[in-house]
Motif scaffolding. Structure first.
Motif, PDB file in Angstrom:
ATOM      1  N   LEU A  60      84.837  73.094  52.642  1.00  0.00           N
ATOM      2  CA  LEU A  60      84.971  71.653  52.323  1.00  0.00           C
ATOM      3  C   LEU A  60      84.246  70.901  53.218  1.00  0.00           C
ATOM      4  CD1 LEU A  60      89.063  71.703  52.995  1.00  0.00           C
ATOM      5  CD2 LEU A  60      87.687  71.091  50.827  1.00  0.00           C
ATOM      6  N   SER A  61      83.633  71.466  54.336  1.00  0.00           N
ATOM      7  CA  SER A  61      82.624  70.586  55.213  1.00  0.00           C
ATOM      8  C   SER A  61      81.289  70.424  54.336  1.00  0.00           C
ATOM      9  CB  SER A  61      82.441  71.255  56.604  1.00  0.00           C
ATOM     10  OG  SER A  61      81.763  72.568  56.417  1.00  0.00           O
ATOM     11  N   VAL A  62      80.879  71.315  53.649  1.00  0.00           N
ATOM     12  CA  VAL A  62      79.752  71.545  52.863  1.00  0.00           C
ATOM     13  C   VAL A  62      80.057  70.569  51.723  1.00  0.00           C
ATOM     14  CG1 VAL A  62      78.168  72.597  51.438  1.00  0.00           C
ATOM     15  CG2 VAL A  62      78.630  73.647  53.694  1.00  0.00           C
ATOM     16  N   PHE A  63      81.214  70.669  51.005  1.00  0.00           N
ATOM     17  CA  PHE A  63      81.376  69.801  49.719  1.00  0.00           C
ATOM     18  C   PHE A  63      81.528  68.417  50.038  1.00  0.00           C
ATOM     19  CE2 PHE A  63      84.390  68.017  46.768  1.00  0.00           C
ATOM     20  CZ  PHE A  63      83.835  68.211  45.492  1.00  0.00           C
ATOM     21  N   LEU A  64      82.318  68.062  51.097  1.00  0.00           N
ATOM     22  CA  LEU A  64      82.597  66.639  51.323  1.00  0.00           C
ATOM     23  C   LEU A  64      81.454  66.039  51.743  1.00  0.00           C
ATOM     24  CD1 LEU A  64      86.184  67.076  53.038  1.00  0.00           C
ATOM     25  CD2 LEU A  64      85.683  66.104  50.688  1.00  0.00           C
ATOM     26  N   LEU A  65      80.608  66.654  52.855  1.00  0.00           N
ATOM     27  CA  LEU A  65      79.344  66.043  52.969  1.00  0.00           C
ATOM     28  C   LEU A  65      78.575  65.946  51.569  1.00  0.00           C
ATOM     29  CD1 LEU A  65      77.267  64.830  55.182  1.00  0.00           C
ATOM     30  CD2 LEU A  65      76.394  67.386  55.269  1.00  0.00           C
ATOM     31  N   GLY A  66      78.442  66.482  50.996  1.00  0.00           N
ATOM     32  CA  GLY A  66      77.797  66.445  49.683  1.00  0.00           C
ATOM     33  C   GLY A  66      78.216  65.453  48.717  1.00  0.00           C
ATOM     34  N   ALA A  67      79.525  65.085  48.974  1.00  0.00           N
ATOM     35  CA  ALA A  67      80.320  64.427  48.130  1.00  0.00           C
ATOM     36  C   ALA A  67      79.927  62.935  48.510  1.00  0.00           C
ATOM     37  CB  ALA A  67      81.773  64.536  47.919  1.00  0.00           C
ATOM     38  N   VAL A  68      80.004  62.817  49.784  1.00  0.00           N
ATOM     39  CA  VAL A  68      79.532  61.604  50.369  1.00  0.00           C
ATOM     40  C   VAL A  68      78.009  61.145  50.090  1.00  0.00           C
ATOM     41  CG1 VAL A  68      79.482  60.223  52.958  1.00  0.00           C
ATOM     42  CG2 VAL A  68      81.471  61.471  52.099  1.00  0.00           C
ATOM     43  N   CYS A  69      77.416  61.967  50.387  1.00  0.00           N
ATOM     44  CA  CYS A  69      75.954  61.903  50.327  1.00  0.00           C
ATOM     45  C   CYS A  69      75.539  61.219  48.507  1.00  0.00           C
ATOM     46  CB  CYS A  69      75.168  63.192  50.519  1.00  0.00           C
ATOM     47  SG  CYS A  69      74.950  63.467  52.353  1.00  0.00           S
ATOM     48  N   GLN A  70      76.562  62.175  47.858  1.00  0.00           N
ATOM     49  CA  GLN A  70      76.166  61.806  46.459  1.00  0.00           C
ATOM     50  C   GLN A  70      76.632  60.239  46.042  1.00  0.00           C
ATOM     51  OE1 GLN A  70      74.940  64.322  44.645  1.00  0.00           O
ATOM     52  NE2 GLN A  70      74.296  62.844  43.266  1.00  0.00           N
TER      53      GLN A  70
END
Length: 159
Positions: A60-70
């Motif tokens: 979740l930490s990797v995915f959510l950071l990726g989603a926010v950056c996206q």
């Protein structure tokens, strides 16, 4: 070389890569040096999956950071090109399915239904990652998603 030094090296390579992209686009050597960051980070994603205590939180930490950056990247650049954090998120999900496969198939107490599910789950996860990479533009493509899986799979564990 310690893990800390390796991470610093990868961060320096990534900085050189981004500096080349934004400030010096004609410097091929900077781009080549910058491309060394991805395999190092992929190695640590594979390692991190096996050594973390809370795998769901890790994902979740990797995915959510990726989603926010996206979202920010789409807002400012208008591009639907998915970042390396999305690549690593797909890698972690594939590692989940591989771990389930390993734990189930080699467990003599696991039932036939669970073993059958394990045999279906991992190839399906790999196939879905491949399909996503065919439909969407994901950083480093299918093999980039698989590199942390290979790094995590073939790493020799201590103890």
């Amino acid at each position: 070389m310690s893990a800390f030094v390796l991470k610093l090296l990868a961060a320096a390579c990534m900085l050189i890569d981004h500096a080349d992209l934004l400030l010096f686009p004609s410097q091929i050597w900077m781009r080549a040096v910058g491309r060394l960051a991805f395999p190092i980070f992929a190695y640590f994603i594979g390692e991190g999956f096996y050594y973390t205590k809370n795998r769901l939180k890790y994902f979740l930490s990797v995915f959510l950071l990726g989603a926010v950056c996206q979202v920010v990247y789409f807002f400012f650049a208008g591009s639907t090109y998915f970042s390396v954090l999305i690549t690593f998120s797909l890698s972690i999900l594939t590692l989940y399915s591989l771990q389930f496969f390993r734990e189930t198939v080699f467990d003599p107490a696991a039932g036939t239904g669970k073993k059958l599910l394990a045999w279906v789950c991992f190839p399906t996860a790999v196939g879905l990652v491949w399909l996503l990479n065919r439909w969407l533009t994901i950083d480093y493509g299918f093999w980039g998603c698989m590199l942390p899986v290979f790094a995590g799979t073939f790493q020799r564990r201590r103890g």
